[in-house]
Design a protein around this motif. Structure first.
Motif, PDB file in Angstrom:
ATOM      1  N   ASP A  46     -11.642  14.986 -28.452  1.00  0.00           N
ATOM      2  CA  ASP A  46     -12.606  15.821 -29.168  1.00  0.00           C
ATOM      3  C   ASP A  46     -13.970  15.127 -29.237  1.00  0.00           C
ATOM      4  OD1 ASP A  46     -11.406  13.888 -30.761  1.00  0.00           O
ATOM      5  OD2 ASP A  46     -11.636  15.019 -32.612  1.00  0.00           O
ATOM      6  N   ARG A  59      -4.686  14.513 -25.800  1.00  0.00           N
ATOM      7  CA  ARG A  59      -3.399  14.951 -26.338  1.00  0.00           C
ATOM      8  C   ARG A  59      -2.732  15.936 -25.378  1.00  0.00           C
ATOM      9  NH1 ARG A  59      -6.124  16.782 -31.806  1.00  0.00           N
ATOM     10  NH2 ARG A  59      -6.235  18.599 -30.452  1.00  0.00           N
ATOM     11  N   ASP A  60      -1.416  16.099 -25.557  1.00  0.00           N
ATOM     12  CA  ASP A  60      -0.681  16.943 -24.612  1.00  0.00           C
ATOM     13  C   ASP A  60      -0.943  18.436 -24.791  1.00  0.00           C
ATOM     14  OD1 ASP A  60       0.696  17.376 -26.966  1.00  0.00           O
ATOM     15  OD2 ASP A  60       2.518  16.337 -26.331  1.00  0.00           O
ATOM     16  N   ASP A  61      -1.722  18.830 -25.818  1.00  0.00           N
ATOM     17  CA  ASP A  61      -2.078  20.242 -25.973  1.00  0.00           C
ATOM     18  C   ASP A  61      -3.471  20.539 -25.414  1.00  0.00           C
ATOM     19  OD1 ASP A  61      -3.343  18.757 -27.959  1.00  0.00           O
ATOM     20  OD2 ASP A  61      -3.394  20.427 -29.376  1.00  0.00           O
ATOM     21  N   VAL A  62      -4.073  19.539 -24.775  1.00  0.00           N
ATOM     22  CA  VAL A  62      -5.407  19.682 -24.189  1.00  0.00           C
ATOM     23  C   VAL A  62      -5.283  19.591 -22.669  1.00  0.00           C
ATOM     24  CG1 VAL A  62      -7.716  18.672 -24.027  1.00  0.00           C
ATOM     25  CG2 VAL A  62      -6.517  18.695 -26.225  1.00  0.00           C
ATOM     26  N   SER A  63      -6.021  20.430 -21.955  1.00  0.00           N
ATOM     27  CA  SER A  63      -5.957  20.433 -20.496  1.00  0.00           C
ATOM     28  C   SER A  63      -6.594  19.164 -19.917  1.00  0.00           C
ATOM     29  CB  SER A  63      -6.690  21.668 -19.958  1.00  0.00           C
ATOM     30  OG  SER A  63      -6.938  21.538 -18.578  1.00  0.00           O
ATOM     31  N   ARG A 103       0.320  14.390 -29.357  1.00  0.00           N
ATOM     32  CA  ARG A 103      -0.422  15.220 -30.300  1.00  0.00           C
ATOM     33  C   ARG A 103      -0.059  14.831 -31.725  1.00  0.00           C
ATOM     34  NH1 ARG A 103       0.232  21.687 -30.322  1.00  0.00           N
ATOM     35  NH2 ARG A 103       2.385  21.043 -30.576  1.00  0.00           N
ATOM     36  N   SER A 163      -1.353  15.744 -35.788  1.00  0.00           N
ATOM     37  CA  SER A 163      -2.264  16.518 -36.638  1.00  0.00           C
ATOM     38  C   SER A 163      -2.480  15.805 -37.963  1.00  0.00           C
ATOM     39  CB  SER A 163      -1.714  17.926 -36.864  1.00  0.00           C
ATOM     40  OG  SER A 163      -0.414  17.870 -37.432  1.00  0.00           O
TER      41      SER A 163
END
Length: 201
Positions: free
Chosen positions: A108, A133-137, A163, A165
């Motif tokens: 980010d 993180r694994d939720d980001v391309s 990831r 939070s």
């Protein structure tokens, strides 16, 4: 030449996400140490509800106690006025000319790096390590990385990261609501926050 990771942040308070990021960067880039540098007065954040630098530094020291590969520096909390990453890296290069620095951040932050104060100086004085993180391309992050390198030069390394939070703001919110922060921060940090009554609102 020694390879040193630099991890800045408000650390208000430091939490296990920060520590896991530092550990991940150290493994992925083969760093000898990671130095945590709590921010003084970050120009991009409000001063409201930010503990004094000395308290945030002490909690960071508690968090890494027993880890010989991590240390804390007070460079930024001792600097007057707003604190800028480029100034910190320039100072580190002057103080430790035989060290190669790697500036650690989350993906980010990589997205906003171009709007930081003097990103060209940051990339001139350090290799940036961005944890994706694994939720980001990863493909999108590669494009962003290439764009920044074209604009400012230097080198950026992308490393995979789990990831999480967890955020300092969420921890402060939980404390204000009298909820547990066990396992979100190291036990010594939790005990110190409770002892001092921080973030109670």
């Amino acid at each position: 030449m020694c390879k040193i990771g630099i991890m800045g942040g408000t650390f208000n308070p430091i939490h296990i996400g920060h520590l896991l990021l530092a550990e991940c960067a150290m493994e992925e880039a083969g760093l000898e140490e990671v130095w945590l540098i709590p921010a003084g007065y970050p120009y991009q954040k409000s001063k409201d509800n930010i503990l004094p630098g000395s308290e945030r530094l002490y909690m960071a020291e508690l968090a890494i106690r027993g880890n010989s590969k991590m240390r804390c520096l007070d460079l930024e909390i001792n600097r007057k006025g707003f604190t800028y990453t480029y100034e910190t890296l320039e100072e580190l290069k002057y103080l430790y000319p035989n060290c190669e620095f790697y500036f650690i951040m989350g993906a980010d932050c990589l997205n906003s790096l171009g709007s930081w104060k003097k990103p060209d100086i940051i990339l001139q004085n350090s290799t940036v390590i961005a944890a994706v993180r694994d939720d980001v391309s990863m493909n999108e992050m590669e494009e962003k990385k290439n764009e920044l390198v074209r604009l400012f030069g230097g080198e950026i390394i992308l490393v995979p990261f789990i990831r999480m939070s967890i955020s300092s703001s969420e921890i402060r919110k939980r404390i204000a609501e009298n909820k547990s922060i066990r396992y979100l921060v190291p036990d010594d940090v939790k005990d110190y926050i409770e002892k001092k009554g921080f973030y109670r609102g």
